[in-house]
Design an enzyme around this catalytic site. Structure first.
Site, PDB file in Angstrom:
ATOM      1  N   ALA A   1       9.389  37.208  13.386  1.00  6.16           N
ATOM      2  CA  ALA A   1       9.510  37.139  11.924  1.00  6.16           C
ATOM      3  C   ALA A   1      10.646  36.194  11.541  1.00  6.16           C
ATOM      4  O   ALA A   1      10.518  35.374  10.623  1.00  6.16           O
ATOM      5  CB  ALA A   1       9.766  38.532  11.343  1.00  6.16           C
TER       6      ALA A   1
ATOM      7  N   TYR B   1      11.934  39.374  16.089  1.00  4.33           N
ATOM      8  CA  TYR B   1      12.374  38.020  16.460  1.00  4.33           C
ATOM      9  C   TYR B   1      11.405  36.964  15.920  1.00  4.33           C
ATOM     10  O   TYR B   1      11.818  35.944  15.359  1.00  4.33           O
ATOM     11  CB  TYR B   1      12.468  37.960  17.989  1.00  4.33           C
TER      12      TYR B   1
HETATM   13  P1  NAD Z   1      22.432  33.078  24.256  1.00  8.63           P
HETATM   14  O1  NAD Z   1      22.228  34.541  24.133  1.00  8.63           O
HETATM   15  O2  NAD Z   1      22.639  32.470  25.599  1.00  8.63           O
HETATM   16  O3  NAD Z   1      23.638  32.615  23.309  1.00  8.63           O
HETATM   17  C1  NAD Z   1      23.689  33.018  21.962  1.00  8.63           C
HETATM   18  C2  NAD Z   1      25.093  32.836  21.432  1.00  8.63           C
HETATM   19  O4  NAD Z   1      25.079  33.294  20.072  1.00  8.63           O
HETATM   20  C3  NAD Z   1      26.122  33.677  22.178  1.00  8.63           C
HETATM   21  O5  NAD Z   1      27.270  32.906  22.453  1.00  8.63           O
HETATM   22  C4  NAD Z   1      26.433  34.813  21.211  1.00  8.63           C
HETATM   23  O6  NAD Z   1      27.751  35.319  21.328  1.00  8.63           O
HETATM   24  C5  NAD Z   1      26.206  34.128  19.872  1.00  8.63           C
HETATM   25  N1  NAD Z   1      25.934  35.089  18.793  1.00  8.63           N
HETATM   26  C6  NAD Z   1      25.110  36.164  18.831  1.00  8.63           C
HETATM   27  N2  NAD Z   1      25.175  36.832  17.669  1.00  8.63           N
HETATM   28  C7  NAD Z   1      26.045  36.168  16.873  1.00  8.63           C
HETATM   29  C8  NAD Z   1      26.534  36.360  15.555  1.00  8.63           C
HETATM   30  N3  NAD Z   1      26.149  37.412  14.807  1.00  8.63           N
HETATM   31  N4  NAD Z   1      27.422  35.473  15.053  1.00  8.63           N
HETATM   32  C9  NAD Z   1      27.841  34.431  15.790  1.00  8.63           C
HETATM   33  N5  NAD Z   1      27.427  34.202  17.057  1.00  8.63           N
HETATM   34  C10 NAD Z   1      26.530  35.047  17.581  1.00  8.63           C
HETATM   35  O7  NAD Z   1      21.151  32.434  23.514  1.00  8.63           O
HETATM   36  P2  NAD Z   1      20.458  31.014  23.753  1.00  8.63           P
HETATM   37  O8  NAD Z   1      19.345  31.206  24.711  1.00  8.63           O
HETATM   38  O9  NAD Z   1      21.470  29.964  23.985  1.00  8.63           O
HETATM   39  O10 NAD Z   1      19.768  30.810  22.324  1.00  8.63           O
HETATM   40  C11 NAD Z   1      20.295  29.967  21.317  1.00  8.63           C
HETATM   41  C12 NAD Z   1      19.264  29.878  20.193  1.00  8.63           C
HETATM   42  O11 NAD Z   1      18.034  29.348  20.686  1.00  8.63           O
HETATM   43  C13 NAD Z   1      18.924  31.258  19.584  1.00  8.63           C
HETATM   44  O12 NAD Z   1      18.735  31.127  18.196  1.00  8.63           O
HETATM   45  C14 NAD Z   1      17.616  31.594  20.242  1.00  8.63           C
HETATM   46  O13 NAD Z   1      16.853  32.490  19.481  1.00  8.63           O
HETATM   47  C15 NAD Z   1      16.973  30.228  20.367  1.00  8.63           C
HETATM   48  N6  NAD Z   1      15.957  30.175  21.423  1.00  8.63           N
HETATM   49  C16 NAD Z   1      16.261  30.426  22.729  1.00  8.63           C
HETATM   50  C17 NAD Z   1      15.254  30.372  23.680  1.00  8.63           C
HETATM   51  C18 NAD Z   1      15.502  30.628  25.128  1.00  8.63           C
HETATM   52  O14 NAD Z   1      14.514  30.640  25.877  1.00  8.63           O
HETATM   53  N7  NAD Z   1      16.713  30.801  25.571  1.00  8.63           N
HETATM   54  C19 NAD Z   1      13.956  30.057  23.292  1.00  8.63           C
HETATM   55  C20 NAD Z   1      13.676  29.814  21.962  1.00  8.63           C
HETATM   56  C21 NAD Z   1      14.690  29.864  21.023  1.00  8.63           C
END
Ligand code: NAD
Length: 244
Positions: A154, A152
């Site tokens: 990376a 992740y």
């Molecule tokens: P989440 O898991 O709640 O939602 C992710 C969404 O992406 C889901 O609806 C899922 O179906 C979709 N998804 C997954 N794989 C997919 C694919 N191959 N093609 C299309 N859609 C796909 O995640 P989140 O917490 O809302 O995170 C959103 C972004 O923010 C991500 O990139 C995550 O890495 C980043 N992020 C989140 C956090 C956190 O604390 N939640 C922190 C830092 C960064």
């Protein structure tokens, strides 16, 4: 305030979590939204609940083919695209010793290849109209590392690198490219973690809490708006000061 009036936005991973909150915020700001997500049932439901012409497209951002088809369909339906939020992301956590090749590859495929495929497919339409806003989801851990997240981290560090390259390459075409580095945000991704880890994160954060998806959506909206017209190539931390 309608800061995004008349704009067409693609939000990957828009079915739930931060992506859904972003779709909601963008609609409030006057944009029309295309949700690209792999989870069909929730995606359709989200689009129906949000209304205002929001459309759902079943897309696997890790598949070049799927992304190219979705780009064609979105352009057919909306005519244009002004904003791309590369937000879809997954975790498959494991320490280095225990990480499987499959865990490594899955995360690279979605979080790194996916951002590349989406930007490569969508940016020609932005270049043609000499306007675009591209915003990539990085993470606090892409800046500082994290135990158990070789794969992740990376990808999230890689996203910061791609953001800088594209800011340089696409700037003269009227396109800004930025990243947002969220801290720990209360979505399914974080809720999957053990309670004691969540408590530790809250304790480590000077604002003493997890962030809310809406607080990341606000940052995406700012960077997508004309208020951010001279901001490009940057990574905006939205993390309750956890990194200082
Ligand atoms: P989440 O898991 O709640 O939602 C992710 C969404 O992406 C889901 O609806 C899922 O179906 C979709 N998804 C997954 N794989 C997919 C694919 N191959 N093609 C299309 N859609 C796909 O995640 P989140 O917490 O809302 O995170 C959103 C972004 O923010 C991500 O990139 C995550 O890495 C980043 N992020 C989140 C956090 C956190 O604390 N939640 C922190 C830092 C960064």
């Amino acid at each position: 305030m309608e800061r995004l009036k008349g704009k067409i936005a693609i939000i990957t991973g828009g079915a739930s979590g931060i992506g859904r909150a972003t779709a909601e915020k963008f609609i409030k700001e006057g944009a029309q939204v295309a949700i690209w997500d792999i989870t069909e049932d929730i995606g359709k439901q989200t689009a129906a609940e949000l209304g205002h012409g929001t459309r759902f497209y079943k897309v696997d951002t890790a598949s070049k083919n799927s992304v190219e088809q979705a780009t064609q369909k979105t352009i057919q339906d909306f005519g244009k695209v002004h904003i791309l939020i590369n937000n879809a992301g997954i975790t498959r956590d494991s320490t280095l010793g225990k990480m499987t090749d499959d865990q490594w590859q899955q995360v690279i495929n979605v979080n790194l290849n996916g951002v590349y495929y989406c930007t490569k497919a969508v940016s020609p339409y932005m270049i043609e109209q000499q306007y675009g806003r591209i915003i990539n989801a990085s993470s606090v851990v892409g800046l500082y590392g994290n135990f158990g997240q070789t794969n992740y981290v990376a990808t999230k560090a890689g996203v910061i690198g791609m953001t800088k390259v594209w800011a340089k390459e696409l700037g003269r075409k009227g396109i800004t490219v930025n990243a947002v580095a969220p801290g720990f945000i209360a979505t399914e991704m974080v809720k999957k973690m053990p309670e004691k880890v969540i408590k530790m994160m809250e304790d480590k954060t000077p604002l003493s809490r997890l962030g809310q998806p809406e607080e990341i959506a606000n940052a995406y909206a700012f960077l997508a708006s004309d208020e951010a017209s001279f901001i490009s190539g940057t990574t905006l931390s939205v993390d309750g000061a956890v990194t200082i």
